[in-house]
Write a protein that holds these residues in place. Structure first.
Motif, PDB file in Angstrom:
ATOM      1  N   ARG A 257       5.114   3.305  -3.275  1.00  0.00           N
ATOM      2  CA  ARG A 257       5.103   2.451  -4.472  1.00  0.00           C
ATOM      3  C   ARG A 257       5.661   3.172  -5.698  1.00  0.00           C
ATOM      4  O   ARG A 257       6.072   2.540  -6.656  1.00  0.00           O
ATOM      5  CB  ARG A 257       3.666   1.977  -4.760  1.00  0.00           C
ATOM      6  N   ASP A 258       5.659   4.529  -5.643  1.00  0.00           N
ATOM      7  CA  ASP A 258       6.186   5.295  -6.773  1.00  0.00           C
ATOM      8  C   ASP A 258       7.642   4.954  -7.078  1.00  0.00           C
ATOM      9  O   ASP A 258       8.095   5.113  -8.204  1.00  0.00           O
ATOM     10  CB  ASP A 258       6.070   6.799  -6.499  1.00  0.00           C
ATOM     11  N   PHE A 259       8.379   4.497  -6.076  1.00  0.00           N
ATOM     12  CA  PHE A 259       9.782   4.141  -6.300  1.00  0.00           C
ATOM     13  C   PHE A 259       9.915   2.967  -7.272  1.00  0.00           C
ATOM     14  O   PHE A 259      10.961   2.773  -7.877  1.00  0.00           O
ATOM     15  CB  PHE A 259      10.471   3.774  -4.981  1.00  0.00           C
TER      16      PHE A 259
ATOM     17  N   ASP B  47       0.856  -1.178   0.000  1.00  0.00           N
ATOM     18  CA  ASP B  47       0.000   0.000   0.000  1.00  0.00           C
ATOM     19  C   ASP B  47       0.899   1.238   0.000  1.00  0.00           C
ATOM     20  O   ASP B  47       2.107   1.114  -0.136  1.00  0.00           O
ATOM     21  CB  ASP B  47      -1.018  -0.011   1.146  1.00  0.00           C
ATOM     22  N   TRP B  48       0.299   2.416   0.186  1.00  0.00           N
ATOM     23  CA  TRP B  48       1.083   3.638  -0.018  1.00  0.00           C
ATOM     24  C   TRP B  48       2.253   3.757   0.965  1.00  0.00           C
ATOM     25  O   TRP B  48       3.256   4.380   0.655  1.00  0.00           O
ATOM     26  CB  TRP B  48       0.186   4.877   0.074  1.00  0.00           C
TER      27      TRP B  48
ATOM     28  N   GLY C 127      19.614   1.506  11.237  1.00  0.00           N
ATOM     29  CA  GLY C 127      19.095   0.983   9.973  1.00  0.00           C
ATOM     30  C   GLY C 127      17.731   1.595   9.759  1.00  0.00           C
ATOM     31  O   GLY C 127      16.826   1.374  10.540  1.00  0.00           O
ATOM     32  N   PHE C 128      17.611   2.397   8.724  1.00  0.00           N
ATOM     33  CA  PHE C 128      16.304   3.022   8.488  1.00  0.00           C
ATOM     34  C   PHE C 128      15.971   2.999   7.007  1.00  0.00           C
ATOM     35  O   PHE C 128      16.834   2.960   6.145  1.00  0.00           O
ATOM     36  CB  PHE C 128      16.267   4.448   9.033  1.00  0.00           C
ATOM     37  N   GLY C 129      14.687   3.025   6.733  1.00  0.00           N
ATOM     38  CA  GLY C 129      14.215   2.997   5.352  1.00  0.00           C
ATOM     39  C   GLY C 129      14.644   4.270   4.639  1.00  0.00           C
ATOM     40  O   GLY C 129      14.325   5.368   5.072  1.00  0.00           O
ATOM     41  N   LEU C 130      15.371   4.104   3.538  1.00  0.00           N
ATOM     42  CA  LEU C 130      15.873   5.286   2.815  1.00  0.00           C
ATOM     43  C   LEU C 130      14.739   5.959   2.034  1.00  0.00           C
ATOM     44  O   LEU C 130      14.721   7.185   1.892  1.00  0.00           O
ATOM     45  CB  LEU C 130      16.996   4.865   1.865  1.00  0.00           C
ATOM     46  N   GLY C 131      13.800   5.156   1.550  1.00  0.00           N
ATOM     47  CA  GLY C 131      12.694   5.700   0.771  1.00  0.00           C
ATOM     48  C   GLY C 131      11.972   6.809   1.502  1.00  0.00           C
ATOM     49  O   GLY C 131      11.772   7.902   0.982  1.00  0.00           O
ATOM     50  N   ARG C 132      11.589   6.513   2.744  1.00  0.00           N
ATOM     51  CA  ARG C 132      10.882   7.493   3.548  1.00  0.00           C
ATOM     52  C   ARG C 132      11.688   8.772   3.715  1.00  0.00           C
ATOM     53  O   ARG C 132      11.142   9.872   3.737  1.00  0.00           O
ATOM     54  CB  ARG C 132      10.617   6.925   4.945  1.00  0.00           C
ATOM     55  N   VAL C 133      13.013   8.599   3.866  1.00  0.00           N
ATOM     56  CA  VAL C 133      13.869   9.766   4.102  1.00  0.00           C
ATOM     57  C   VAL C 133      13.864  10.710   2.901  1.00  0.00           C
ATOM     58  O   VAL C 133      13.878  11.920   3.057  1.00  0.00           O
ATOM     59  CB  VAL C 133      15.323   9.317   4.416  1.00  0.00           C
ATOM     60  N   VAL C 134      13.799  10.132   1.679  1.00  0.00           N
ATOM     61  CA  VAL C 134      13.926  10.983   0.491  1.00  0.00           C
ATOM     62  C   VAL C 134      12.580  11.339  -0.154  1.00  0.00           C
ATOM     63  O   VAL C 134      12.547  12.102  -1.108  1.00  0.00           O
ATOM     64  CB  VAL C 134      14.878  10.355  -0.551  1.00  0.00           C
ATOM     65  N   CYS C 135      11.477  10.781   0.378  1.00  0.00           N
ATOM     66  CA  CYS C 135      10.143  11.096  -0.164  1.00  0.00           C
ATOM     67  C   CYS C 135       9.881  12.602  -0.264  1.00  0.00           C
ATOM     68  O   CYS C 135       9.485  13.090  -1.318  1.00  0.00           O
ATOM     69  CB  CYS C 135       9.047  10.458   0.684  1.00  0.00           C
ATOM     70  N   PRO C 136      10.097  13.363   0.819  1.00  0.00           N
ATOM     71  CA  PRO C 136       9.772  14.794   0.742  1.00  0.00           C
ATOM     72  C   PRO C 136      10.560  15.500  -0.365  1.00  0.00           C
ATOM     73  O   PRO C 136      10.008  16.340  -1.068  1.00  0.00           O
ATOM     74  CB  PRO C 136      10.168  15.327   2.117  1.00  0.00           C
TER      75      PRO C 136
END
Lengths: 495, 535
Positions: A478-480, A367-368, A461-470
Motif C-alpha cells: 500500500r506504500d506505493f 492489505d499489506w 506478466g508479473f507484479g512490478l511492485g513486489r519486484v522493487v519492494c526490497p
C-alpha cells in the motif's frame, strides 16, 4: 587546524563572545554580561565547541523563581502583613478586614492560617493582634526576606529558605521551581591560546557586489567557514519511486530490443479472458475477483470471434456465450495487451518481441500484500524458433538487471500457458526464495485463434511492485499509493 | 488456490519409502505444487487448480512416488463387474441431469483416511466442482443401502433426516435451516422439485448437491462405500469420479462397477495420445532421444508404448499434446534447463506517448514538484460533491471496497486527497501526477496543485506557461466559470485554439470539504490533446 586559520574562521558571534569566556564559566552569566541573546550565545557556543575551542558540560539545576503574585506582594506586602496592619490599632471583624484590605477570600483564609500558626492574632468575634504580631509587623517577614533573594539556585537555600519555599509553593503563583540546564564552559588549551590572540576585526563575511567590483577583498581576509558542519535539509522535486522503477524496467526491456505495447484499461471480457482461453466458468471471471463496469462492450469481427468460440467449445466442452464475452471489466492483467498484439501482428513482422508496463485491477480487499490496483510488467516473444530455454533466458536477464543475483524457476499453472513457469528469487534479507511472478509459453489453443496458426509465443506478466519492494525497503504494498510527501521527498532514487 | 493438509506418516506409507524433510522440501515444489508448511506430523501443500487429482491424499502420494522414481509409470486400475444398478428418472433432466457412480469394498478407514475423504470432497467441490454447481460428490456406507437405486426429484414438502440432524426435515426446511442448505440453496433456486437419491426401500441417500442423509453416514466401521457424482457436465462428473476412485484403488480398496441406466461406471481405462519428439524438442529447446522419453513420461505417471503416451484416467488437465510436453519438462527438471536468449535481433521501440508523458513529468520535477501515485479508482464524493460538482461517473458494479467504487473523471480531486493526508507535513507542498481519467473515453491528464499560506494564481500560471512554452507552443487563458474554483480566478487553458484544460484557485468550500486550511492553486491538462497538437 592552524591557529590563525582558526581565528579567521570565527563567526562574528563567536568573536563577540570569546573575550568573555575566560572570565565567565556559565552560560547564564554570559547572557547577562555579553549583551547577546540566548539563541545567539547557544549557537556561538555550539560552533566554538565544534572547533574545539571550548569544552561544554551540562548539568541540570533547579532555580527558584518568583511568580506573578510574588512580584505583586513584594510591592504591596504579603496579604498577612496587610491583614495585620489594619488590625494593628483596633480589632476588626473578618468582613471589615476584607473591605479595608481588599484581599480576596482565598488570600484572607491563607492569611488567617499563617498568622494563627505564628501566634500573631487571636480569633474571637473580632480579630485581635497579639504582642508577637506587633513585633512581626515591625520587622520583615521571613517569606519576604526569601522572596527578595529570588531567583536562586535551589542548592543554595538555607534551612529557613527551604521552610519558606515549602510554604509559598502551596500558595498561588508566588514562587515556582524551574528546572534548567546549567551550561559550564571551559576554554581548552586551543581556546586559551586563541583568547590570548589579537583577532582581526576586519574579516570579510558576505561577498558583496561592491566587494567584487571594487576589489575591496584584496587587502582583507575572508572569514573561513566551517564547511564540515551539517546544514538544514532541502529536497528536490522528484518522480514517484514506483515510476523510477517503472522507467528502469522499461529501459531494461528496451535495451533487449523489445517494443512497447499500450492500451485501454477498460476491456471486454473477450479480450481479458476469452481470447486467452480462460473458460467462461473460470473462478477468475467471478464477481469477487474482477471489477465489472456497467454496460456491454463491442466484440471483434465475426470470423475471429467464431475461431475463439470454437476453440473454447471443443476444448472445454461447454456452450460459449457472446453475452458473457461482452461484459466490460477493468483489465486484470496486462496480458490483454499481448493478446491484442498477437491478433494484429502480420506474418512479415515476425520474429518480434513486445513488452508493456501498466496498471491492472483485482477486486481485492486492501492489505499489506494485496492491492486492487497494481503495476505489471508484461512481455511476449513471438518466434518460430522460440523455446522454453529462451523464456528462462529472458526472465533471468531481466531479474538479474533488477538486482537479483539468484533466480530460479519452478513449474506453475496458468490457464493460458503451457509449459508454465513460476519465477523465484533469493532474498538475502529474508534468507528465503520468494515468488515474484508467472510466465510460460502461450498454449496453441490461445495462439491459433489469435494468429491463425500455431507459433511459439513466450509470455510473462508479473507484479512490478513486489519486484522493487526490497530495493525501496517497502514491506507493505500500500506504500506505493500512500503518497506521504515526507516519504516521497526522502525516498532514494533508482540507480 | 486450494491447499491440502497431508498426514506425513500416511504419505510416506503410500509413497513406499522414508523421505527426509529436506527431500520433501526440495522435490515437492518441482512437481508443480508448492510446499507451504511442514512439521513432524503434517504437510500443507498448495495444489494448482489444473491438478484436482493431487487433492486426494493418495493422489498426491502417487505423483510424488513416481516423480522421485520409487513407483514410476502407469498404474492399472481394475473395475470388478457387479449387478449394482441405478436408474435415472427423466425428471432430473431440468434440475441436475447427470450422475455417475461406483462402489468400493475392502475399505479400511481410520482417522486419517476418513479425514482425507472429507477433504478431497470439499476441495473438489470448491475448485473443479465450481462450488458444487458443476458437480458434487456423495459418499455413503454401502451396507446401509439396498440396490437398485433411483435418482429422481421430490417436491418441497418431501421429508428425510439430513446429516448431523436427528429429525426429519422438509426439503424446503433443509434449504432454509440446515447450514449446508443455507450455503447452497442458490443452486436449486427456482426449481419446483429437488434432486433426491432413493434406494430400493425408498430410503433417502442424499439431496444433491446439498446434503446426505443421516442413515447412510460413513463411520470408522464402514466396510464398503457407495460413491456418486451428480452435476451439470457429464464429462466433469466422470473425471471427478475417476480422481476419487483411482485414489481409493491406490489404497488397495476393491472397485466395483455401477450400472447407471445401462452405462457402466467408473471407466478407469487410460487414454492414448501421440507426442511428436521433434515438437517436444522444439518447444523445450532440448535434444531428447526417443529412448529418453519413456523414463521422463513414467516419472509423471504416464505409460509409453509404441510411441504412444498412455494417459491415466485421473489426469483431467491433459487437453492436448502441449500438456504432455509440460510434464516432460517437469520430469526433466526445470532446474536442469539452461537459460538462453534467442538469437534473432529486433529493434526496440518506445511508445511515443509514454515517452511524452515521461518528458512532461521530468519537466514538472524541474519546477520542484513531487510526483504522486494515486489510484484510478476513486471515491464518488471526492470526484463530485466535494468538488461542488454533479458529474456522471463510470461506476464499478461490484467493488469489494465500497469507498472506491467509481473511476475518476479528473485528477485534481485525487491530488486534493493527497494534501488532506499530508496536513501534518510542512508547507509549501507542490505535487503533480499524470494519470488516467475515465469519461466517455480513457484519457491521460496532468494534474498539478500547490498549497502554502501565500500561494496565488500566478504561481500555477508561471509553471503552466513555462511548461507549454518548453513544448514549443503558446498558451492563453480564457476566463471562465467552474464550480470547483473561486469565481473570477479560473480559466480554460487554450493552446492552438483548443481547450486543453483548466487552471485556477480552488474554492474555499472545496478546501473545507477536503479539510484543508491553506489556499490551493493548480491546473489540469489534457495530455492526449496536447500530444496531438505537437504531432
Amino acid at each position: 587546524m592552524d591557529l590563525n586559520n582558526l581565528a579567521n574562521s570565527l563567526h562574528p558571534l563567536e568573536r563577540k563572545i570569546l573575550p568573555f569566556l575566560g572570565k565567565y564559566k556559565k552560560q547564564r552569566d554570559l547572557e547577562e554580561k555579553s549583551g547577546l541573546q540566548e539563541i545567539e550565545i547557544s549557537r556561538a557556543l555550539q560552533w566554538l565547541e565544534n572547533k574545539q575551542v571550548i569544552k561544554v558540560s551540562k548539568n541540570s539545576i533547579e532555580i527558584v523563581e518568583i511568580g506573578n503574585n510574588g512580584e505583586k506582594y513584594l510591592k504591596t506586602g504579603l496579604p498577612e502583613k496587610q491583614f495585620l496592619k489594619v488590625i494593628e490599632n483596633k480589632p476588626l471583624s473578618l468582613q471589615e478586614i476584607k473591605v479595608k484590605t481588599g484581599l480576596s477570600d482565598q488570600e484572607l483564609s491563607i492569611s488567617l492560617g499563617a498568622l494563627k500558626s505564628k501566634s500573631a492574632i487571636i480569633l474571637d468575634k473580632q480579630i485581635k493582634i497579639t504582642e508577637t504580631g506587633k513585633k512581626l509587623l515591625n520587622s520583615l517577614f521571613p517569606e519576604e526576606v526569601f522572596l527578595r533573594k529570588l531567583p536562586i539556585d535551589k542548592e543554595k537555600l538555607n534551612n529557613e529558605d527551604k521552610r519558606c519555599l515549602e510554604l509559598l509553593l502551596k500558595r498561588k503563583e508566588i514562587v515556582y521551581v524551574l528546572a534548567k540546564k546549567d551550561v559550564n564552559i571551559e576554554l581548552t588549551d586551543i581556546g586559551k591560546k586563541l583568547a590570548g590572540m589579537k583577532i582581526s576585526e576586519n574579516l570579510i563575511d558576505n561577498v558583496t557586489t561592491d566587494l567584487i567590483k571594487n576589489q575591496e577583498w584584496k587587502n582583507k581576509t575572508f572569514r573561513r567557514y566551517d564547511v564540515e558542519v551539517s546544514v538544514p535539509k532541502i529536497y528536490p522535486g522528484k518522480r514517484h519511486f514506483i515510476n523510477e522503477a517503472k522507467n528502469y524496467a522499461r529501459k531494461v526491456w528496451l535495451d533487449m530490443g523489445f517494443k512497447e505495447m499500450t492500451g485501454p484499461i477498460i476491456n471486454t471480457s473477450f479480450w481479458n479472458f476469452d481470447s486467452l482461453f480462460v473458460p467462461q466458468d473460470h473462478p477468475a471471471r467471478e464477481m469477487q475477483d474482477t471489477f465489472f463496469i456497467k454496460g456491454d462492450g463491442k466484440l471483434p469481427e465475426k470470423d475471429f470471434l467464431e475461431k475463439v468460440k470454437k476453440q473454447h467449445e471443443s476444448s472445454w466442452k461447454y456452450k460459449w456465450s457472446e453475452l458473457e464475452a461482452k461484459k466490460l471489466v477493468l483489465r486484470t492483467h496486462t496480458t490483454v495487451l499481448s493478446a491484442r498484439t498477437l491478433a494484429r501482428l502480420k506474418k512479415e513482422e515476425l520474429p518480434t518481441k513486445y513488452f508493456a508496463i501498466g496498471r491492472n485491477y483485482r477486486n481485492e480487499t486492501l492489505d499489506w500484500s494485496h492491492l486492487f490496483e497494481f503495476n505489471q510488467s508484461e512481455g511476449i516473444v513471438i518466434d518460430e524458433n522460440a523455446n522454453l530455454r529462451h523464456l528462462l533466458g529472458y526472465l533471468k536477464e531481466f531479474f538479474t538487471k533488477m538486482g537479483y543475483e539468484k533466480v530460479r524457476f519452478r513449474p506453475a499453472y496458468f490457464p493460458y500457458t503451457e509449459p508454465s513457469v513460476e519465477i523465484e528469487v533469493f532474498l538475502k534479507e529474508k534468507n528465503a526464495w520468494i515468488e515474484l511472478g508467472g510466465a510460460g509459453m502461450f498454449r496453441p489453443e490461445v495462439v491459433k485463434p489469435l494468429m491463425g496458426r500455431d507459433i511459439p509465443v513466450l509470455a510473462w506478466g508479473f507484479g512490478l511492485g513486489r519486484v522493487v519492494c526490497p530495493y525501496f525497503g517497502i514491506k507493505d504494498l500500500r506504500d506505493f499509493y500512500k503518497n506521504d510527501l515526507k516519504q516521497l521527498k526522502e525516498m532514494k532514487v533508482w540507480i | 488456490m486450494p491447499t491440502i493438509t497431508i498426514d506425513k506418516e500416511d504419505l510416506l506409507k503410500c509413497v513406499g519409502k522414508k523421505l527426509t524433510d529436506e527431500t520433501l522440501k526440495d522435490r515437492i515444489p518441482m512437481i508443480g505444487t508448492s510446499l507451504e508448511y511442514i512439521d513432524d506430523d503434517e504437510l500443507v501443500v498448495e495444489v494448482f487448480p489444473d491438478r484436482p487429482d493431487m487433492l486426494a491424499g493418495a493422489g498426491f502420494a502417487r505423483a510424488l512416488s513416481a516423480f522421485i522414481g520409487i513407483n514410476p509409470g502407469l498404474r492399472k486400475y481394475e473395475v470388478r463387474k457387479s449387478d449394482f444398478k441405478a436408474k435415472v428418472d427423466p425428471k432430473v433432466k431440468n434440475v441436475r441431469p447427470f450422475v455417475v457412480a461406483a462402489v468400493a469394498k475392502k475399505v479400511l478407514l481410520n482417522e486419517v483416511t476418513i479425514q482425507y475423504l472429507m477433504q478431497v470432497q470439499e476441495k473438489i467441490h470448491t475448485t473443479f466442482g465450481r462450488n458444487r454447481k458443476k458437480l458434487s460428490i456423495g459418499v455413503y456406507d454401502f451396507d446401509k443401502i439396498k440396490f437398485p437405486l433411483l435418482y429422481t426429484t421430490k417436491p418441497k414438502d418431501f421429508k428425510f433426516v439430513p446429516l448431523e440432524y436427528n429429525k426429519e426435515m422438509k426439503l424446503s426446511e433443509i434449504l432454509s435451516e440446515h447450514p449446508k442448505g443455507v450455503d447452497y440453496a442458490h443452486l436449486l433456486k427456482g426449481m419446483k422439485e429437488y434432486p433426491i437419491w432413493l434406494d430400493a426401500n425408498n430410503q433417502v441417500l442424499s439431496m444433491p448437491p446439498i446434503i446426505n442423509s443421516e442413515n447412510t453416514k460413513v463411520s470408522l466401521n464402514t466396510k464398503s462405500l457407495f460413491i456418486d457424482v451428480t452435476g451439470l457436465d457429464l464429462n466433469a462428473c466422470e473425471q471427478a469420479l475417476n480422481i476419487l476412485i483411482s485414489s481409493m484403488a491406490d489404497r488397495g480398496f476393491e472397485i466395483y462397477s455401477v450400472d447407471v441406466d445401462g452405462k457402466s461406471y467408473p471407466r478407469l481405462e487410460p487414454r492414448k495420445m501421440k507426442v511428436n519428439l521433434d515438437y517436444v524438442n522444439k518447444i523445450l529447446g532440448l535434444k531428447l532421444k526417443e529412448n529418453e522419453l519413456k523414463p521422463l513420461l513414467e516419472k509423471m505417471g504416464y505409460g509409453y508404448v509404441n510411441s504412444e503416451v498412455i494417459v491415466p484416467c485421473y489426469r483431467v488437465d491433459i487437453l492436448s499434446e502441449i500438456d504432455i510436453i509440460e510434464d516432460i519438462a517437469v520430469a526433466y527438471g526445470y532446474e536442469n534447463f539452461k537459460p538462453e536468449i534467442s538469437n534473432f535481433s529486433s529493434i526496440a521501440h518506445e511508445d511515443e506517448f509514454e515517452s511524452f508523458k515521461n518528458k512532461l513529468a521530468n519537466m514538472m520535477v524541474g519546477f520542484g514538484l513531487l510526483e504522486t501515485n494515486t489510484y484510478n479508482l476513486a471515491k464518488k464524493n471526492d470526484q463530485t460533491k466535494n468538488m461542488r460538482l454533479n458529474l456522471s461517473l463510470v461506476e464499478i458494479e461490484n467493488a469489494l471496497n465500497e469507498e472506491y467504487n467509481v473511476l475518476r473523471s479528473w485528477m485534481l480531486p485525487s491530488l486534493l486527497d493527497v494534501f488532506k493526508n499530508n496536513k501534518h507535513h510542512e508547507n509549501p507542498q507542490k505535487i503533480f501526477e499524470i494519470g488516467t481519467v475515465f469519461n466517455s473515453e480513457e484519457k491521460s491528464k496532468l494534474g498539478m496543485l500547490i498549497t502554502h499560506s501565500s500561494v496565488t494564481y500566478t504561481e500555477a500560471r508561471q509553471i503552466l506557461d513555462s511548461l507549454i512554452a518548453s513544448l514549443g507552443l503558446e498558451v492563453s487563458i480564457k476566463s471562465s466559470e467552474h464550480e470547483s474554483f473561486i469565481p473570477g480566478r479560473v480559466g480554460r487553458i487554450i493552446v492552438k485554439g483548443k481547450d486543453v484544460g483548466v487552471i485556477g484557485e480552488i474554492h474555499p468550500e472545496v478546501l473545507s470539504n477536503f479539510e484543508l486550511e491553506t489556499p490551493v492553486v493548480g491546473f489540469e491538462l489534457d495530455i492526449n490533446e496536447l500530444f496531438k497538437l505537437i504531432k
